[in-house]
Design a protein around this motif. Structure first.
Motif, mmCIF file in Angstrom:
data_model
loop_
_atom_site.group_PDB
_atom_site.id
_atom_site.type_symbol
_atom_site.label_atom_id
_atom_site.label_comp_id
_atom_site.label_asym_id
_atom_site.label_seq_id
_atom_site.Cartn_x
_atom_site.Cartn_y
_atom_site.Cartn_z
ATOM 1 N N ASP A 1 106.200 12.913 76.710
ATOM 2 C CA ASP A 1 105.432 14.097 77.132
ATOM 3 C C ASP A 1 104.794 14.779 75.926
ATOM 4 O OD1 ASP A 1 106.036 13.754 79.804
ATOM 5 O OD2 ASP A 1 107.858 14.968 79.697
ATOM 6 N N TYR A 2 105.536 14.860 74.835
ATOM 7 C CA TYR A 2 104.988 15.486 73.630
ATOM 8 C C TYR A 2 103.818 14.672 73.070
ATOM 9 C CZ TYR A 2 108.990 18.688 73.397
ATOM 10 O OH TYR A 2 109.918 19.667 73.671
ATOM 11 N N THR B 1 100.787 15.102 75.354
ATOM 12 C CA THR B 1 100.206 16.444 75.175
ATOM 13 C C THR B 1 99.436 16.526 73.874
ATOM 14 O OG1 THR B 1 102.009 17.428 76.448
ATOM 15 C CG2 THR B 1 100.735 18.900 75.025
ATOM 16 N N ILE C 1 96.844 22.075 79.298
ATOM 17 C CA ILE C 1 97.510 20.882 78.748
ATOM 18 C C ILE C 1 98.931 21.213 78.309
ATOM 19 C CG2 ILE C 1 97.467 19.207 76.859
ATOM 20 C CD1 ILE C 1 94.406 19.312 76.987
ATOM 21 N N ILE C 2 99.066 22.318 77.560
ATOM 22 C CA ILE C 2 100.395 22.719 77.077
ATOM 23 C C ILE C 2 101.295 23.122 78.231
ATOM 24 C CG2 ILE C 2 101.614 24.427 75.637
ATOM 25 C CD1 ILE C 2 99.173 24.455 73.823
ATOM 26 N N ARG D 1 101.742 21.745 80.893
ATOM 27 C CA ARG D 1 102.385 20.586 81.509
ATOM 28 C C ARG D 1 103.837 20.452 81.047
ATOM 29 N NH1 ARG D 1 101.293 16.224 79.859
ATOM 30 N NH2 ARG D 1 101.609 14.906 81.711
#
Length: 352
Positions: free
Chosen positions: A16-17, A20, A77-78, A80
Motif C-alpha cells: 500500500d505504501y 501510494t 491518494i493518501i 487510501r
C-alpha cells in the motif's frame, strides 16, 4: 517477496505504501508537466498580444487552480491508507485548511480580475485602476475573515458566540477609530462619485493644487508653490471644492467707461459691432455687450463673453486679444475711453 509486501506497519501493508508513493510521484510528474505548459502559454501570450487579461487568467490558473487540484488529488491518494483516529482528524483538518485557503485565493483573484476587466472595458485610467486596489484590499480582508470563521466552525467552535463577541468588540473599535472609519467611508465616496481624480487640479479651502495620490485615509495635493498638502478624505467629502480641471469654459467680463459726450448713435454702433469682434477671436462665445448706466463723469459699458479653454494662460491670451480689438473698434468709431477725473477746489485751498 510477496510476504515482505504484505507486511503491515501502522495499519498499512508495504505494498500500500509503495502504491501510494508511486501514485504521488506520477501526480507530481503530471503537475510539473502542466505547470511547464501553462508557463509556456504565458510567455507566448506576452509575445502575441498586448492584452493583460488573458495573461492574468492563465497566471491565476497557474497560481491557484493547478496547485489546488494537485493537493486535492494527493489527499485522495493518501486517504487510501488507514490511519489512527487522531491521524484521520489531523488529515481532515489539514485538507480543510488547504481547501479554504485556495478557495479564498480563487475568489479574491476572480474578484480582482473581474473588477480589473470591467474597468478596462470602461476605459478607466491607470490612476483609477490603482485606486480600486484600496477598496479590493478591504473586500479581500473580509473574505479572509469569513474563511477563518468557516474553519473555526468546521473545527467545532460556536460561531454565534464568536460573532457576538466580534459585534461587541467591533462597536468598541468603531467608537475608538471613528475618524479612521470616516476617512475609509469617504474613500469609497470619492471613488464611486468621482468628484476629482489623480491629476486633476482642484481648489479646496482657498488652496489650489494637483491631486497626486488618493489613499484609503488621506489625499495628497501638490499646490502651485510646490508644497505637498495632505487632506483627510472625510474633510474633502464635507468641504465644498472646485474641480478646475473640469472647466468647460471661463467667463470674461470686461467693463469699460466712455466719455459722457459719446452720442447714442456711436454707442449703438459700438454695441452692435462687438459680437462680430468677439467671435473673430478663436475659442470665444459672445454673450452680451451693453450700456449699463452712468458714472459720475462717464458712460459705463460692459462686454461679456466665454472662452472655451482650460489653461488660464490661454484664457488670458484670448481675453487680451478681445480687449485689443475693442480698443481698435472704439478708435474707429471716434469713441474715447473715459479717464478718472479729480476736481480740486482751489478756493478752499486759498482760504486755508
Amino acid at each position: 517477496m510477496k510476504e515482505i509486501l504484505n507486511k503491515h506497519f501502522f495499519n498499512n501493508s508495504i505494498s500500500d505504501y509503495i502504491l501510494t508513493l508511486s501514485l504521488l510521484v506520477l501526480v507530481f510528474v503530471i503537475y510539473w508537466f502542466c505547470r511547464q505548459l501553462i508557463e509556456k502559454k504565458i510567455s507566448q501570450r506576452k509575445e502575441m498580444t498586448s492584452s493583460k487579461l488573458n495573461s492574468l487568467f492563465i497566471r491565476a490558473l497557474l497560481k491557484n487552480v493547478v496547485p489546488f487540484t494537485f493537493l486535492l488529488i494527493n489527499y485522495f491518494i493518501i486517504n487510501r491508507l488507514h490511519f489512527t483516529p487522531r491521524g484521520e482528524k489531523i488529515l481532515d483538518f489539514t485538507i480543510n485548511v488547504v481547501v479554504i485557503f485556495f478557495v479564498i485565493r480563487i475568489i479574491n483573484y476572480t474578484l480582482h480580475l473581474s473588477v480589473q476587466s470591467y474597468m478596462q472595458l470602461k476605459g478607466e485610467p491607470e490612476a483609477r485602476m490603482r485606486q480600486i486596489n484600496g477598496i479590493l484590499m478591504v473586500i479581500k480582508g473580509l473574505v479572509w475573515i469569513t474563511g477563518f470563521l468557516m474553519l473555526l466552525d468546521l473545527k467545532g467552535y460556536d460561531i454565534k458566540t464568536i460573532l457576538t463577541g466580534l459585534g461587541v468588540g467591533g462597536i468598541a473599535i468603531a467608537l475608538a477609530a471613528q475618524n479612521i472609519l470616516s476617512d475609509l467611508f469617504s474613500y469609497f465616496v470619492i471613488f464611486l462619485d468621482k468628484p476629482f481624480e489623480v491629476g486633476n487640479i482642484i481648489k479646496v479651502n482657498n488652496q489650489v493644487g494637483t491631486v497626486e495620490h488618493i489613499g484609503i485615509k488621506t489625499t495628497h495635493i501638490r499646490d502651485i508653490m510646490g508644497e505637498l498638502l495632505i487632506f483627510p478624505n472625510a474633510e474633502l467629502v464635507k468641504t465644498p471644492l472646485q474641480n478646475i480641471s473640469r472647466l468647460n469654459f471661463r467667463r470674461a467680463v470686461v467693463p469699460f467707461d466712455v466719455k459722457l459726450d459719446t452720442s447714442a448713435t456711436q454707442l449703438d454702433e459700438m454695441t452692435r459691432g462687438l459680437e462680430a469682434l468677439v467671435l473673430s477671436v478663436e475659442h470665444t462665445e459672445f454673450l452680451r455687450a451693453c450700456v449699463t448706466g452712468f458714472g459720475e463723469y462717464s458712460i459705463k459699458c460692459e462686454l461679456i463673453f466665454n472662452i472655451h479653454c482650460f489653461e488660464y494662460r490661454d484664457f488670458a491670451n484670448y481675453r487680451q486679444q478681445v480687449i485689443l480689438k475693442l480698443i481698435v473698434h472704439l478708435e474707429s468709431l471716434g469713441i474715447r475711453l473715459a479717464q478718472p477725473v479729480r476736481i480740486i477746489n482751489s478756493e478752499s485751498i486759498i482760504d486755508n
